[in-house]
Design a protein around this motif. Structure first.
Motif, mmCIF file in Angstrom:
data_model
loop_
_atom_site.group_PDB
_atom_site.id
_atom_site.type_symbol
_atom_site.label_atom_id
_atom_site.label_comp_id
_atom_site.label_asym_id
_atom_site.label_seq_id
_atom_site.Cartn_x
_atom_site.Cartn_y
_atom_site.Cartn_z
ATOM 1 N N MET A 1 -11.943 -12.693 7.357
ATOM 2 C CA MET A 1 -11.788 -11.599 6.414
ATOM 3 C C MET A 1 -12.707 -11.835 5.227
ATOM 4 N N ARG A 2 -13.580 -10.885 4.948
ATOM 5 C CA ARG A 2 -14.512 -11.088 3.850
ATOM 6 C C ARG A 2 -13.840 -10.786 2.526
ATOM 7 N N ALA A 3 -14.388 -11.383 1.435
ATOM 8 C CA ALA A 3 -13.837 -11.142 0.103
ATOM 9 C C ALA A 3 -14.265 -9.766 -0.389
ATOM 10 N N TYR A 4 -13.361 -9.089 -1.075
ATOM 11 C CA TYR A 4 -13.654 -7.763 -1.618
ATOM 12 C C TYR A 4 -13.660 -7.815 -3.137
ATOM 13 N N ASN A 5 -14.635 -7.143 -3.732
ATOM 14 C CA ASN A 5 -14.637 -6.938 -5.167
ATOM 15 C C ASN A 5 -13.562 -5.923 -5.507
ATOM 16 N N PHE A 6 -12.866 -6.119 -6.618
ATOM 17 C CA PHE A 6 -11.735 -5.261 -6.951
ATOM 18 C C PHE A 6 -12.135 -3.798 -7.044
ATOM 19 N N PHE A 7 -13.371 -3.532 -7.419
ATOM 20 C CA PHE A 7 -13.801 -2.152 -7.619
ATOM 21 C C PHE A 7 -14.416 -1.540 -6.368
ATOM 22 N N GLU A 8 -14.416 -2.266 -5.260
ATOM 23 C CA GLU A 8 -14.917 -1.702 -4.020
ATOM 24 C C GLU A 8 -13.937 -0.669 -3.486
ATOM 25 N N MET A 9 -14.487 0.411 -2.926
ATOM 26 C CA MET A 9 -13.656 1.512 -2.452
ATOM 27 C C MET A 9 -12.628 1.084 -1.402
ATOM 28 N N PRO A 10 -12.983 0.258 -0.363
ATOM 29 C CA PRO A 10 -11.954 -0.129 0.621
ATOM 30 C C PRO A 10 -10.745 -0.794 -0.011
ATOM 31 N N LEU A 11 -10.964 -1.650 -0.996
ATOM 32 C CA LEU A 11 -9.838 -2.342 -1.626
ATOM 33 C C LEU A 11 -8.973 -1.354 -2.409
ATOM 34 N N ILE A 12 -9.608 -0.444 -3.145
ATOM 35 C CA ILE A 12 -8.859 0.541 -3.924
ATOM 36 C C ILE A 12 -8.024 1.433 -3.002
ATOM 37 N N VAL A 13 -8.638 1.910 -1.925
ATOM 38 C CA VAL A 13 -7.936 2.767 -0.971
ATOM 39 C C VAL A 13 -6.758 2.026 -0.356
ATOM 40 N N ASN A 14 -6.958 0.775 0.024
ATOM 41 C CA ASN A 14 -5.895 0.008 0.671
ATOM 42 C C ASN A 14 -4.756 -0.302 -0.292
ATOM 43 N N ILE A 15 -5.049 -0.530 -1.553
ATOM 44 C CA ILE A 15 -3.986 -0.748 -2.534
ATOM 45 C C ILE A 15 -3.146 0.517 -2.680
ATOM 46 N N PHE A 16 -3.807 1.675 -2.732
ATOM 47 C CA PHE A 16 -3.086 2.951 -2.837
ATOM 48 C C PHE A 16 -2.214 3.175 -1.603
ATOM 49 N N VAL A 17 -2.787 2.957 -0.399
ATOM 50 C CA VAL A 17 -2.022 3.132 0.837
ATOM 51 C C VAL A 17 -0.843 2.171 0.867
ATOM 52 N N ALA A 18 -1.057 0.936 0.422
ATOM 53 C CA ALA A 18 0.016 -0.062 0.421
ATOM 54 C C ALA A 18 1.166 0.358 -0.486
ATOM 55 N N ILE A 19 0.844 0.915 -1.655
ATOM 56 C CA ILE A 19 1.893 1.350 -2.580
ATOM 57 C C ILE A 19 2.772 2.415 -1.921
ATOM 58 N N VAL A 20 2.128 3.383 -1.267
ATOM 59 C CA VAL A 20 2.884 4.433 -0.575
ATOM 60 C C VAL A 20 3.673 3.846 0.594
ATOM 61 N N LEU A 21 2.997 3.005 1.393
ATOM 62 C CA LEU A 21 3.614 2.401 2.577
ATOM 63 C C LEU A 21 4.837 1.574 2.202
ATOM 64 N N PHE A 22 4.742 0.807 1.124
ATOM 65 C CA PHE A 22 5.832 -0.076 0.715
ATOM 66 C C PHE A 22 6.961 0.688 0.026
ATOM 67 N N ALA A 23 6.627 1.800 -0.632
ATOM 68 C CA ALA A 23 7.641 2.526 -1.404
ATOM 69 C C ALA A 23 8.603 3.299 -0.516
ATOM 70 N N ILE A 24 8.105 3.840 0.592
ATOM 71 C CA ILE A 24 8.930 4.709 1.435
ATOM 72 C C ILE A 24 10.199 4.018 1.936
ATOM 73 N N PRO A 25 10.144 2.783 2.478
ATOM 74 C CA PRO A 25 11.399 2.141 2.920
ATOM 75 C C PRO A 25 12.393 1.946 1.780
ATOM 76 N N LEU A 26 11.912 1.627 0.589
ATOM 77 C CA LEU A 26 12.813 1.440 -0.553
ATOM 78 C C LEU A 26 13.531 2.739 -0.889
ATOM 79 N N ILE A 27 12.782 3.854 -0.857
ATOM 80 C CA ILE A 27 13.384 5.157 -1.142
ATOM 81 C C ILE A 27 14.421 5.514 -0.088
#
Length: 444
Positions: A1-27
């Protein structure tokens, strides 16, 4: 797995998807039971438990890998499952579960007392432990035939959607679809071998739905997802699908299934030896062999192209297995070393990795678990007048085990645990629950 810069688009997109993915079971768990459309009756709604929703949600979102932060997903899921195990899951312990718990105890011992790569060992321990929690989640979630069909239907639909948006057929013949999806959601999904492993584990689902509903749309669904593996030219995936269907048929139809099993085997052989894409990938250059000329002596790495697997296996066996064949050199050790190799970063055989890290004892314990599951399922489902749903659940469990555990021979199934390794345990959990409900006279 390569390192990602925080401002790279893949990392930003994946953080957003993770927030949604993780929130749904809690709700969902906060709201409790929820209403959803009935799986086969129009204009009818049913109430499903949060456990059934989370089980279905976990399987349906399996291919969301979140590559830049994949370890975060594993960490989050195991924390949620541990919390559920202590708060609401029904902890079923019998022969199959007991043997696997002994296997996990060996892994834990290796993590505490043997390995020097504590973080990598912990990650492997989590991936070995996840299936047991999924088994208990499945055991808790299924209460009747409606729950079962709801889970199977959503799973089958998710399989078909993945085949459409990231599958081999569309990638090869309708590339605009995966191009758009992967462009909008970079590094979110894992595909190719991991997707083929998923289908090896779940190909039994649309087939089971066909037997329940007699609707041929589910046969079309099975062919559609198998086509993805075929178009991607995944040798292990073809073998896994054929084995899964063979064991499924063996449980349902007993020895009457032998012609079907022979047909699946012949189909796999014909594909591997006659389809140019598979034949060229199967054999090393200059050693192409026809089906009529093939013999058991030809099944060696001099003729069969292992794509660097044999080199990595021999290197790891010499370094980690041979110094300590019984207990291995420590969980996580071989995996951490393989990541540093310039040629191939993964072991491509979970059994070789087990031998290197937890030794012969680990492989034997895992083998005893597989054998225990086989004997338990066959013993229960082959009794006279076995109820239809119980036999079907046993067939799905054993078929999923066969496809997945075969794929472990040549692929990184445990590494991508949520994509495939946990799935046979889900079906085992369902089988155990349906068996108990029938015993108690509560299945409906």
């Amino acid at each position: 797995m390569r390192a990602y810069n925080f401002f790279e688009m893949p990392l930003i997109v994946n953080i957003f998807v993770a927030i949604v993915l993780f929130a749904i079971p809690l709700i969902v768990y906060k709201k409790g039971f929820r209403e959803v459309p009935h799986p086969y009756l129009r204009d009818t709604r049913i109430r499903i438990s949060p456990d059934l929703f989370f089980l279905t949600y976990s399987v349906a979102t399996a291919m969301i890998f979140l590559n830049p932060i994949s370890l975060v997903k594993y960490g989050y899921w195991i924390i949620v499952l541990i919390f559920l195990a202590f708060s609401r899951l029904k902890i079923k312990v019998e022969a199959i579960v007991g043997v696997y718990m002994v296997f996990l105890a060996l892994c834990l011992f290796s993590e505490i007392f043997v390995t020097s790569t504590k973080f990598d060992g912990l990650m492997m321990l989590i991936k070995y432990a996840l299936p047991l929690f999924y088994l208990w989640l499945a055991y808790t979630a299924i209460e009747d035939s409606t729950d079962l069909i709801f889970f199977l239907k959503v799973t089958a639909i998710a399989m078909c959607i993945y085949a459409l948006v990231i599958g081999g057929f569309t990638e090869k013949y309708v590339p605009i679809i995966p191009k758009i999806v992967l462009g909008l959601l970079p590094a979110v999904f894992t595909k190719y071998a991991a997707l083929a492993d998923l289908y090896s584990s779940t190909i039994v689902v649309p087939v089971a739905l066909y037997l329940i509903t007699k609707n041929k749309i589910w046969i079309v669904a099975a062919l559609w997802v198998a086509l993805s593996t075929f178009a991607d030219v995944v040798r292990t995936g073809i073998g896994g699908i054929c084995l899964a269907l063979s064991f499924f048929a063996f449980v349902v139809y007993k020895f009457k299934s032998v012609p079907w099993i022979a047909g699946f085997g012949l189909a796999a052989a014909v594909i591997l030896f006659t389809v140019p894409a598979f034949r060229d990938k199967m054999f090393t250059e200059g050693n192409e062999i026809s089906l009529s000329d093939f013999s058991t002596s030809d099944a060696n790495f001099e003729n069969i192209d292992s794509h660097m697997r044999s080199y990595v296996w021999e290197l790891n066996m010499e370094r980690f297995y041979e110094p300590s064949p019984v207990f291995g050199s420590g969980i996580g050790e071989a995996g951490a070393f393989t990541k540093t190799l310039p040629t191939i970063a993964l072991m491509h055989s979970d059994y070789v990795q087990m031998l290197c890290e937890i030794g012969i004892l680990g492989v034997v314990l895992f083998g005893v678990f597989v054998l225990t599951a086989l004997l338990k399922i066959i013993t229960v489902t082959w009794r006279p007048r076995t109820p239809f749903y119980l036999k079907l659940c046993g067939a799905m469990a054993l078929g999923s085990c066969a496809g997945t555990f075969f794929s472990m021979t040549y692929d990184n199934v445990v590494t991508y645990a949520q994509q495939s390794f946990v799935l046979p345990f889900v079906f085992i959990g369902i089988f155990l629950k349906v068996n108990d409900l029938y015993k108690q006279g509560l299945w409906k």
